[in-house]
Design an enzyme around this catalytic site. Structure first.
Site, mmCIF file in Angstrom:
data_model
loop_
_atom_site.group_PDB
_atom_site.id
_atom_site.type_symbol
_atom_site.label_atom_id
_atom_site.label_comp_id
_atom_site.label_asym_id
_atom_site.label_seq_id
_atom_site.Cartn_x
_atom_site.Cartn_y
_atom_site.Cartn_z
ATOM 1 N N GLY A 1 0.982 -1.181 0.085
ATOM 2 C CA GLY A 1 0.121 0.083 -0.009
ATOM 3 C C GLY A 1 0.705 1.180 0.112
ATOM 4 O O GLY A 1 2.121 1.021 0.243
ATOM 5 N N ASN A 2 0.344 2.453 -0.421
ATOM 6 C CA ASN A 2 0.970 3.544 -0.275
ATOM 7 C C ASN A 2 -0.285 4.682 -0.392
ATOM 8 O O ASN A 2 -1.288 4.755 -0.517
ATOM 9 C CB ASN A 2 1.659 3.787 -1.459
ATOM 10 C CG ASN A 2 1.287 3.259 -2.764
ATOM 11 O OD1 ASN A 2 0.269 3.964 -3.525
ATOM 12 N ND2 ASN A 2 1.736 1.970 -3.205
ATOM 13 N N GLY B 1 8.864 0.480 0.068
ATOM 14 C CA GLY B 1 9.623 -0.458 1.072
ATOM 15 C C GLY B 1 9.569 -0.241 2.510
ATOM 16 O O GLY B 1 10.616 -0.894 3.026
ATOM 17 N N SER C 1 7.534 5.745 -3.283
ATOM 18 C CA SER C 1 6.771 4.604 -3.491
ATOM 19 C C SER C 1 6.760 4.166 -5.126
ATOM 20 O O SER C 1 6.750 4.909 -6.068
ATOM 21 C CB SER C 1 5.362 4.458 -3.179
ATOM 22 O OG SER C 1 4.456 3.413 -3.879
ATOM 23 N N SER C 2 6.673 2.790 -5.314
ATOM 24 C CA SER C 2 6.819 2.322 -6.776
ATOM 25 C C SER C 2 5.644 2.779 -7.439
ATOM 26 O O SER C 2 5.553 2.792 -8.719
ATOM 27 C CB SER C 2 7.095 0.790 -6.815
ATOM 28 O OG SER C 2 6.038 0.371 -5.914
ATOM 29 N N GLU C 3 4.451 2.999 -6.802
ATOM 30 C CA GLU C 3 3.092 3.329 -7.286
ATOM 31 C C GLU C 3 3.068 4.929 -7.380
ATOM 32 O O GLU C 3 1.963 5.233 -8.174
ATOM 33 C CB GLU C 3 2.036 2.911 -6.617
ATOM 34 C CG GLU C 3 2.043 1.310 -6.292
ATOM 35 C CD GLU C 3 1.536 0.553 -7.756
ATOM 36 O OE1 GLU C 3 1.501 1.397 -8.730
ATOM 37 O OE2 GLU C 3 1.155 -0.615 -7.505
ATOM 38 N N HIS D 1 -3.961 3.971 -1.251
ATOM 39 C CA HIS D 1 -3.986 2.660 -2.050
ATOM 40 C C HIS D 1 -3.631 1.354 -1.131
ATOM 41 O O HIS D 1 -2.755 1.649 -0.334
ATOM 42 C CB HIS D 1 -2.779 2.575 -3.020
ATOM 43 C CG HIS D 1 -2.283 1.217 -3.684
ATOM 44 N ND1 HIS D 1 -3.458 0.337 -3.933
ATOM 45 C CD2 HIS D 1 -1.416 0.687 -3.719
ATOM 46 C CE1 HIS D 1 -2.848 -0.526 -4.332
ATOM 47 N NE2 HIS D 1 -1.528 -0.611 -4.373
ATOM 48 N N HIS E 1 -4.319 -2.821 0.184
ATOM 49 C CA HIS E 1 -4.345 -4.375 -0.293
ATOM 50 C C HIS E 1 -5.322 -4.975 0.718
ATOM 51 O O HIS E 1 -4.748 -6.143 1.395
ATOM 52 C CB HIS E 1 -2.911 -4.772 0.049
ATOM 53 C CG HIS E 1 -1.967 -4.443 -1.271
ATOM 54 N ND1 HIS E 1 -0.706 -4.995 -1.420
ATOM 55 C CD2 HIS E 1 -2.130 -3.286 -2.088
ATOM 56 C CE1 HIS E 1 -0.075 -4.460 -2.469
ATOM 57 N NE2 HIS E 1 -1.059 -3.500 -3.001
#
Length: 217
Positions: free
Chosen positions: A28-29, A44, A72-74, A92, A94
């Site tokens: 999540g982010n 991470g 974040s990767s998102e 975001h 999960h």
């Protein structure tokens, strides 16, 4: 430190997301927009262990302007949504029931009228690898074209959910509502075939005063 208040709010929201079961581990982010800048959770890192200085600040092109950690990767998804939305915060998740629906359905059937609080029937964005421009484009498409106005939620196929808000508290509460709606649907399926509200029934709810965000008469 740029956006100190917004970065502190990210940390508070991250703790609430973990405590309420909307995320686990470092999944999540979150992000919040202030003018031309966006503060986002770092990649991470567990969301309940962030400090304000851990959350990088980016410009609208995704360049880090303050902070030592990588975003974040998102982040591409967050920035892509901000380009076409008036929202100032994105969450975001999960969450369990959201992931179940996102793995099995193309949309979340409107089994409760509170789906209107998210703008209407929640769509499931087509699957793409996390952190890619393809996923960002798919999520942005799923958030467009709600029958009753602007959409404030979408699910991501085989992934999780994303919610928007006028501020972080609004985006977080939308995430809680999305998970509740998904849980009602999944648990109803365990008993039988859920009754789905028709467009006419949803329209009558709007007429009685439950106005979806961004509703256009």
């Amino acid at each position: 430190m740029l956006l100190e208040r917004e970065r502190a709010a990210l940390c508070e929201t991250g703790r609430k997301m973990v405590a309420s079961g909307l995320v686990m581990g470092s999944s999540g982010n979150i992000s919040v927009r202030a003018g031309e800048l966006v503060a986002v959770s770092p990649g991470g890192m567990m969301l309940d262990r962030m400090a304000p200085e851990d959350c990088p600040v980016l410009d609208k092109h995704g360049r880090v302007v303050d902070g030592a950690r990588a975003p974040s990767s998102e982040t591409p998804m967050h920035l892509a949504v901000y380009e076409v939305s008036d929202a100032t915060a994105i969450v975001h998740t999960h969450s369990t029931y959201g992931a179940v629906v996102a793995t099995t359905m193309t949309e979340l059937p409107p089994v409760h009228y509170n789906t209107l609080a998210l703008g209407g029937v929640v769509k499931v964005a087509a699957y793409a690898t996390y952190g890619t421009p393809e996923l960002a484009a798919n999520v942005r498409a799923a958030l467009q074209g709600g029958k009753w106005g602007d959409m404030y939620a979408a699910l991501m196929a085989n992934h999780g959910g994303v919610t928007l808000g006028h501020d972080l508290e609004h985006a977080y509460e939308n995430a809680r509502l999305l998970e509740w709606l998904c849980s009602v649907y999944v648990q109803a399926r365990a008993i039988g075939e859920p009754r789905v509200l028709t467009e006419e029934e949803l329209q009558r709810v709007v007429e009685r005063g439950l106005t979806p965000p961004g509703y256009r008469a």
